[in-house]
Design a protein around this motif. Sequence first.
Motif, short mmCIF file in Angstrom:
data_model
loop_
_atom_site.label_atom_id
_atom_site.label_comp_id
_atom_site.label_asym_id
_atom_site.label_seq_id
_atom_site.Cartn_x
_atom_site.Cartn_y
_atom_site.Cartn_z
N LEU A 317 0.81 -1.21 0.00
CA LEU A 317 0.00 0.00 0.00
C LEU A 317 0.86 1.27 0.00
CD1 LEU A 317 -2.72 -1.01 2.64
CD2 LEU A 317 -3.02 -0.88 0.17
N TRP A 318 1.89 1.29 0.84
CA TRP A 318 2.55 2.57 1.10
C TRP A 318 4.04 2.60 0.76
CZ3 TRP A 318 -0.24 1.29 6.08
CH2 TRP A 318 -1.57 1.68 6.00
N ASP A 324 8.20 7.67 -3.49
CA ASP A 324 7.88 8.86 -4.28
C ASP A 324 8.00 10.12 -3.42
OD1 ASP A 324 7.39 7.23 -6.43
OD2 ASP A 324 5.21 7.24 -6.19
N GLY A 325 7.53 10.06 -2.18
CA GLY A 325 7.66 11.22 -1.30
C GLY A 325 9.11 11.56 -1.03
N GLN A 326 9.95 10.54 -0.88
CA GLN A 326 11.38 10.79 -0.66
C GLN A 326 12.01 11.48 -1.88
OE1 GLN A 326 14.02 7.28 -0.22
NE2 GLN A 326 14.55 8.13 1.80
N PHE A 327 11.60 11.03 -3.08
CA PHE A 327 12.12 11.66 -4.30
C PHE A 327 11.65 13.11 -4.42
CE2 PHE A 327 11.57 12.71 -8.80
CZ PHE A 327 12.87 12.54 -9.26
N TYR A 338 12.19 7.33 6.46
CA TYR A 338 11.11 6.47 6.97
C TYR A 338 11.70 5.17 7.48
CZ TYR A 338 11.41 4.34 2.28
OH TYR A 338 11.85 3.73 1.11
N SER A 339 11.02 4.59 8.45
CA SER A 339 11.47 3.35 9.09
C SER A 339 11.12 2.16 8.22
CB SER A 339 10.81 3.21 10.47
OG SER A 339 9.40 3.10 10.33
N ILE A 361 1.68 12.71 4.11
CA ILE A 361 3.10 12.84 3.76
C ILE A 361 3.34 14.08 2.90
CG2 ILE A 361 4.98 11.76 2.48
CD1 ILE A 361 3.95 9.06 3.43
N ARG A 362 2.48 14.32 1.93
CA ARG A 362 2.64 15.49 1.05
C ARG A 362 2.49 16.80 1.85
NH1 ARG A 362 2.97 14.59 -4.30
NH2 ARG A 362 2.44 12.49 -5.05
#
Length: 458
Positions: A317-318, A324-327, A338-339, A361-362
């Motif tokens: 799911l995540w 993508d959020g890290q990029f 993130y863990s 996250i965004r």
Amino acid sequence: MRFPKITSLYGRIFAIFWFTMLMVLVAVLYLSHLDPRKQRDIPPSQMIKYERIRDYIESKYQQEPDLQKIIRDFNRQARPQKSNRPSLFLADLSGNILTGKARKANHFRELRNFVTGYSGTTPKQRLYGHYLIAGPLTINLADQDLLLFFGTRWNQPPPFLLQLFDKPLQLLLAVMAVSTPLLLWLAWALSQPARKLERAAQRVAKGEFVVDHDLETGTTEFQQTGKSFNQMVEAVNQMLSGQQRLLSDISHELRSPLTRLRMANALATRKLGESSELSRVDTEAQRLEQMIGELLELSRMQANSHLERETQPISSLWEEILKDGQFEAEQMGKALKYSDIPNVTVSGNPKLLMSAVENIIRNAIYYGKDRVEVQIYTSKDKLYISVSDNGSGVPDSELQDIFRPFYRVSTARDRNSGGAGLGLAITESAIRQHNGSITASRSDLGGLNVLIQLPLNS
């Protein structure tokens, strides 16, 4: 013969009660045929032995005319012996005992009770403690008709039912032993539909409004309860679907006049030129269009979301959303850490769950200065997702209000830097539909911390 099936709960309870009472009644009635302490017919095999003894005695004293001598002989032979041979007693036809008077301490009282209590024409036997007395058989001695009785030591244990009825505690234990399996079966029969109803209620609590026809089985009471439960689930489904369709229809219909408004504003600008009033109209129209777009997105995600449920590992799911959020954070000169993702599963609507976490996250990437941390961990049967940033944060007095629709805080997270105020409301609605919770607090990094809690799939 087929017995009708008992489908009522009270019917089963009464059936078990009356069955137990019937067994006790049968035992009581049959006890009289087993109790050797009451006068009973002598078994045929034992009767043959007694008749042989009588015939032997008649043959032995056939030539003896003195009855007193025979009685003295009987008294000598009737002394206690270690053998199991029966003791012999004589009585006249009137019931007067002729032998054994010198041995009154040796079962003479039992013999007298048996002789005086005997009435009938056929030989009987009766147990006194551990001494069995049988008779009488008619015997002819010294040209006189007499009655012959037999005394035998009873070495057999008393019948099981007699032990029970003689000892109330044992009788209670026996009744419990008979009724316990029936009660266990009744408890099992009642617990099965109750457990089905419990599991169905747990599914509803998790947001899974699924009709389960297995609930409409079992006793009549549980059938009615299961049918009512399914009707409730269908009513909730219709209500949710109607609400979602209404939201989608309203949002879609609002777009038409909004599009015409923006076209008219563009024509007015072309005809009259730029002005602050027309720019303000266009700005508000854009915000309204953004708001309607978010409402349409919400309605599309929620359409039949209570019916579309899947069980998936949380990594599916995540994991891509985190990457993508890290990029995206790197492109903005920020860092997102993130863990490790636990190897557990959750049950729910994948689109809603993915959208909820992605929105949090965004927001953290957008409002954080340069640092975002995501922690995913489990505790007992709960899954926790913690998203923290080092942005300006939210005042403590407004932490509970940010999940309300159209709410915007008075700091940097305001109308000029954010959207229409529906993002967190959509996230909160998605989490709540999955029987979870979402809370906001001040982050250790100095900004905002959003904690999502979801039940794990069991």
